[in-house]
Design a protein around this motif. Structure first.
Motif, PDB file in Angstrom:
ATOM      1  N   GLN A  89       0.776  -1.176  -0.033  1.00  0.00           N
ATOM      2  CA  GLN A  89       0.010  -0.057   0.013  1.00  0.00           C
ATOM      3  C   GLN A  89       0.890   1.240  -0.040  1.00  0.00           C
ATOM      4  OE1 GLN A  89      -2.421  -0.285   3.358  1.00  0.00           O
ATOM      5  NE2 GLN A  89      -3.903  -2.166   2.191  1.00  0.00           N
ATOM      6  N   MET A  90       1.299   1.641  -1.143  1.00  0.00           N
ATOM      7  CA  MET A  90       2.117   2.936  -1.403  1.00  0.00           C
ATOM      8  C   MET A  90       1.220   3.766  -2.336  1.00  0.00           C
ATOM      9  SD  MET A  90       5.673   0.633  -2.138  1.00  0.00           S
ATOM     10  CE  MET A  90       6.421   2.214  -2.102  1.00  0.00           C
ATOM     11  N   ASP A  91       1.583   5.212  -2.061  1.00  0.00           N
ATOM     12  CA  ASP A  91       0.980   6.045  -3.044  1.00  0.00           C
ATOM     13  C   ASP A  91       1.840   6.116  -4.367  1.00  0.00           C
ATOM     14  OD1 ASP A  91       3.037   8.089  -2.829  1.00  0.00           O
ATOM     15  OD2 ASP A  91       2.064   8.685  -1.038  1.00  0.00           O
ATOM     16  N   LYS A  92       1.303   6.569  -5.266  1.00  0.00           N
ATOM     17  CA  LYS A  92       2.045   6.438  -6.741  1.00  0.00           C
ATOM     18  C   LYS A  92       3.630   7.483  -6.550  1.00  0.00           C
ATOM     19  CE  LYS A  92       1.346   7.317 -11.468  1.00  0.00           C
ATOM     20  NZ  LYS A  92       0.507   7.305 -12.693  1.00  0.00           N
ATOM     21  N   GLN A  93       3.440   8.466  -5.831  1.00  0.00           N
ATOM     22  CA  GLN A  93       4.884   9.038  -5.535  1.00  0.00           C
ATOM     23  C   GLN A  93       5.774   8.250  -4.918  1.00  0.00           C
ATOM     24  OE1 GLN A  93       4.395  12.797  -3.723  1.00  0.00           O
ATOM     25  NE2 GLN A  93       6.544  13.341  -3.843  1.00  0.00           N
ATOM     26  N   ALA A  94       5.367   7.505  -3.993  1.00  0.00           N
ATOM     27  CA  ALA A  94       6.366   6.684  -3.276  1.00  0.00           C
ATOM     28  C   ALA A  94       6.906   5.453  -4.114  1.00  0.00           C
ATOM     29  CB  ALA A  94       5.577   6.086  -2.082  1.00  0.00           C
ATOM     30  N   MET A  95       5.890   5.092  -4.925  1.00  0.00           N
ATOM     31  CA  MET A  95       6.205   3.931  -5.835  1.00  0.00           C
ATOM     32  C   MET A  95       7.381   4.339  -6.942  1.00  0.00           C
ATOM     33  SD  MET A  95       2.985   1.551  -6.730  1.00  0.00           S
ATOM     34  CE  MET A  95       1.775   2.741  -7.136  1.00  0.00           C
ATOM     35  N   ARG A  96       7.015   5.551  -7.361  1.00  0.00           N
ATOM     36  CA  ARG A  96       7.907   6.033  -8.345  1.00  0.00           C
ATOM     37  C   ARG A  96       9.339   6.161  -7.833  1.00  0.00           C
ATOM     38  NH1 ARG A  96       6.566  10.813 -12.790  1.00  0.00           N
ATOM     39  NH2 ARG A  96       8.731  11.228 -13.281  1.00  0.00           N
ATOM     40  N   ALA A  97       9.373   6.751  -6.708  1.00  0.00           N
ATOM     41  CA  ALA A  97      10.507   7.020  -5.929  1.00  0.00           C
ATOM     42  C   ALA A  97      11.467   5.762  -5.524  1.00  0.00           C
ATOM     43  CB  ALA A  97      10.342   7.791  -4.758  1.00  0.00           C
ATOM     44  N   LEU A  98      10.699   4.938  -5.084  1.00  0.00           N
ATOM     45  CA  LEU A  98      11.289   3.673  -5.057  1.00  0.00           C
ATOM     46  C   LEU A  98      11.805   2.958  -6.285  1.00  0.00           C
ATOM     47  CD1 LEU A  98      12.018   1.479  -2.825  1.00  0.00           C
ATOM     48  CD2 LEU A  98       9.610   0.233  -3.108  1.00  0.00           C
ATOM     49  N   PHE A  99      11.058   3.106  -7.349  1.00  0.00           N
ATOM     50  CA  PHE A  99      11.513   2.615  -8.690  1.00  0.00           C
ATOM     51  C   PHE A  99      12.928   3.221  -9.187  1.00  0.00           C
ATOM     52  CE2 PHE A  99      11.672   1.756 -13.165  1.00  0.00           C
ATOM     53  CZ  PHE A  99      11.046   0.663 -13.467  1.00  0.00           C
ATOM     54  N   LEU A 100      12.863   4.509  -8.956  1.00  0.00           N
ATOM     55  CA  LEU A 100      14.058   5.276  -9.233  1.00  0.00           C
ATOM     56  C   LEU A 100      15.242   4.958  -8.462  1.00  0.00           C
ATOM     57  CD1 LEU A 100      12.423   8.825 -10.204  1.00  0.00           C
ATOM     58  CD2 LEU A 100      13.145   6.932 -11.592  1.00  0.00           C
ATOM     59  N   SER A 101      14.846   4.609  -7.438  1.00  0.00           N
ATOM     60  CA  SER A 101      16.066   4.237  -6.484  1.00  0.00           C
ATOM     61  C   SER A 101      16.539   2.939  -6.715  1.00  0.00           C
ATOM     62  CB  SER A 101      15.679   4.133  -4.779  1.00  0.00           C
ATOM     63  OG  SER A 101      15.057   5.341  -4.289  1.00  0.00           O
ATOM     64  N   ASN A 144      22.143  -7.442   2.029  1.00  0.00           N
ATOM     65  CA  ASN A 144      21.549  -8.266   1.441  1.00  0.00           C
ATOM     66  C   ASN A 144      20.241  -7.750   0.584  1.00  0.00           C
ATOM     67  OD1 ASN A 144      19.642  -8.196   3.449  1.00  0.00           O
ATOM     68  ND2 ASN A 144      20.814  -9.207   4.830  1.00  0.00           N
ATOM     69  N   CYS A 145      19.334  -8.748   0.368  1.00  0.00           N
ATOM     70  CA  CYS A 145      18.119  -8.539  -0.486  1.00  0.00           C
ATOM     71  C   CYS A 145      17.184  -7.536   0.267  1.00  0.00           C
ATOM     72  CB  CYS A 145      17.480  -9.903  -1.153  1.00  0.00           C
ATOM     73  SG  CYS A 145      16.834 -10.810   0.317  1.00  0.00           S
ATOM     74  N   THR A 146      17.462  -7.713   1.376  1.00  0.00           N
ATOM     75  CA  THR A 146      16.448  -6.853   2.239  1.00  0.00           C
ATOM     76  C   THR A 146      16.894  -5.685   2.804  1.00  0.00           C
ATOM     77  OG1 THR A 146      15.369  -8.901   2.878  1.00  0.00           O
ATOM     78  CG2 THR A 146      14.882  -6.767   4.249  1.00  0.00           C
ATOM     79  N   THR A 147      17.995  -5.504   3.359  1.00  0.00           N
ATOM     80  CA  THR A 147      18.791  -4.237   3.866  1.00  0.00           C
ATOM     81  C   THR A 147      19.007  -3.468   2.886  1.00  0.00           C
ATOM     82  OG1 THR A 147      20.900  -5.346   3.388  1.00  0.00           O
ATOM     83  CG2 THR A 147      19.897  -5.667   5.774  1.00  0.00           C
ATOM     84  N   ILE A 148      19.216  -3.479   1.588  1.00  0.00           N
ATOM     85  CA  ILE A 148      19.244  -2.848   0.406  1.00  0.00           C
ATOM     86  C   ILE A 148      18.141  -1.988   0.216  1.00  0.00           C
ATOM     87  CG2 ILE A 148      20.132  -2.400  -1.686  1.00  0.00           C
ATOM     88  CD1 ILE A 148      22.397  -4.470  -1.447  1.00  0.00           C
ATOM     89  N   VAL A 149      16.939  -2.908  -0.032  1.00  0.00           N
ATOM     90  CA  VAL A 149      15.761  -2.246   0.007  1.00  0.00           C
ATOM     91  C   VAL A 149      15.212  -1.365   1.092  1.00  0.00           C
ATOM     92  CG1 VAL A 149      13.434  -2.876  -0.349  1.00  0.00           C
ATOM     93  CG2 VAL A 149      15.113  -4.371  -1.542  1.00  0.00           C
ATOM     94  N   TYR A 150      15.611  -1.722   2.293  1.00  0.00           N
ATOM     95  CA  TYR A 150      15.321  -0.808   3.573  1.00  0.00           C
ATOM     96  C   TYR A 150      15.812   0.442   3.351  1.00  0.00           C
ATOM     97  CZ  TYR A 150      15.040   0.323   8.032  1.00  0.00           C
ATOM     98  OH  TYR A 150      15.148   1.465   9.362  1.00  0.00           O
ATOM     99  N   ARG A 151      17.186   0.365   3.111  1.00  0.00           N
ATOM    100  CA  ARG A 151      17.988   1.553   2.978  1.00  0.00           C
ATOM    101  C   ARG A 151      17.345   2.445   1.751  1.00  0.00           C
ATOM    102  NH1 ARG A 151      22.741  -1.588   4.069  1.00  0.00           N
ATOM    103  NH2 ARG A 151      23.355  -1.679   1.742  1.00  0.00           N
ATOM    104  N   MET A 152      17.004   1.639   0.571  1.00  0.00           N
ATOM    105  CA  MET A 152      16.376   2.787  -0.208  1.00  0.00           C
ATOM    106  C   MET A 152      14.839   3.297   0.063  1.00  0.00           C
ATOM    107  SD  MET A 152      17.324   0.935  -3.861  1.00  0.00           S
ATOM    108  CE  MET A 152      16.278  -0.642  -3.646  1.00  0.00           C
ATOM    109  N   ALA A 153      14.260   2.371   0.804  1.00  0.00           N
ATOM    110  CA  ALA A 153      12.837   2.794   1.207  1.00  0.00           C
ATOM    111  C   ALA A 153      12.949   3.948   2.415  1.00  0.00           C
ATOM    112  CB  ALA A 153      12.056   1.652   1.682  1.00  0.00           C
ATOM    113  N   ARG A 154      14.140   3.853   3.196  1.00  0.00           N
ATOM    114  CA  ARG A 154      14.259   4.860   4.156  1.00  0.00           C
ATOM    115  C   ARG A 154      14.549   6.096   3.632  1.00  0.00           C
ATOM    116  NH1 ARG A 154      14.139   5.362   9.871  1.00  0.00           N
ATOM    117  NH2 ARG A 154      16.324   6.143   9.897  1.00  0.00           N
TER     118      ARG A 154
END
Length: 333
Positions: A225-237, A258-268
């Motif tokens: 459950q992410m708004d479009k702006q957050a999805m776009r920012a994550l994609f670009l990350s 690893n596969c999760t910590t990198i995603v977490y850093r991008m999401a942060r």
């Protein structure tokens, strides 16, 4: 000698023993995983190092002298100097599925990804190699799903993010080890610079189906459950991270990269409210974490969410001619 002083000396001695044993074990593993020798010679070198560390520790205790430990400390500094010379590289003979590095260019809302993987897998050793250049318009980005793939322990899963567009296309980003040809994954080796990191972008039919239908893994798809702006920012990350890996190779680390910590850093970077949590390491429990932080459907329990999100059977029933992305989302409401 006072009781307090004796206790202090005993505590110091215990600390010295612990540090020597742990550093000796680390050094032995570092030599075993990184010495450019055959397995027999690497085993001998690791054993000599560990036995030598313990022997010097015993000698220091018997002789009541710090000199053996000083000698060990000097040897350990030499080992660390050698360790610092081990650098990641993009120039090796890679396995076919990680042979190409993902890169992307962004012009407004248009993103062009080079080297998107779209293999056809029959077995782990029998597949058709196919790398593609794909274009995506982020104005048409409509969904982001977390995909968790389990292969053994319920505490450990491989985490991926799949982005969906309004034309029905999906692209999955997955942080993985970059194996050399003939190499196999080792979680311990992941602590000792055995693997580089690669960011793979792939079609769902490739990267999910190979896990469910070829490797026998158990996969779950959780709509985020992410708004479009957050999805776009994550994609670009992800695009930015891929481009950085092209210019600056990085070692994979089982714990810290690893596969999760990198995603977490991008999401942060998108939301600083995401808490640190042990479930970022024990990735099999990410559904509970997602539920707690409110990025998945919280109108149902975690157990119901997990049951509804399981796609393994749907994937295995799909045929090669089917729309795979549609098939794995054809769950009952």
């Amino acid at each position: 000698m006072s009781i307090g002083r004796r206790m202090g000396r005993a505590a110091l001695a215990g600390l010295v023993v612990l540090v020597t044993v742990l550093s000796g074990l680390w050094g032995a593993l570092a030599l075993w995983y990184q010495l450019p020798l055959g397995s027999v010679m690497r085993t001998v070198a690791a054993a000599v190092w560990l036995i030598g560390a313990i022997a010097l520790l015993v000698f220091a205790a018997v002789q009541r002298s710090w000199l053996p430990l000083a000698a060990y400390g000097l040897a350990y500094l030499v080992l660390l100097g050698w360790w610092a010379t081990i650098k990641p590289s993009n120039d090796r003979i890679w396995s076919d599925d990680v042979a190409q590095l993902l890169s992307g260019t962004v012009q407004g809302s248009q993103v062009t990804l080079q080297h998107v993987r779209n293999f056809t897998w029959r077995t782990d050793d029998d597949y058709d190699v196919h790398w593609e250049t794909r274009q995506y318009d982020l104005e048409h980005l409509v969904s982001a799903d977390a995909v968790l793939s389990y292969w053994g322990s319920p505490a450990i899963a491989h985490a991926m993010i799949s982005f969906g567009f309004d034309d029905g296309r999906h692209v999955v980003f997955s942080v993985e080890i970059r194996k050399e040809r003939g190499e196999s994954y080792s979680p311990i080796g992941g602590f000792f610079r055995q693997f580089e990191t690669i960011l793979v972008a792939a079609d769902e039919r490739d990267i999910i189906r190979v896990r469910t239908n070829v490797r026998g893994e158990d996969d779950y798809l959780y709509p985020l459950q992410m708004d479009k702006q957050a999805m776009r920012a994550l994609f670009l990350s992800y695009v930015q991270a891929a481009n950085e890996l092209v210019g600056t190779p990085t070692f994979y680390n089982t714990l810290t990269s690893n596969c999760t910590t990198i995603v977490y850093r991008m999401a942060r970077q998108i939301s600083t409210d995401l808490p640190r949590d042990y479930r970022l390491l024990l990735t099999g429990y990410l559904p509970e974490y997602f539920h707690d932080v409110g990025v998945v459907d919280r109108s149902i329990s975690v157990d119901q969410l997990r049951q509804r999100s399981r796609i393994t059977d749907l994937a295995r029933r799909s045929g090669r001619a089917d729309d795979f992305s549609k098939a794995i989302r054809a769950r009952a409401e």
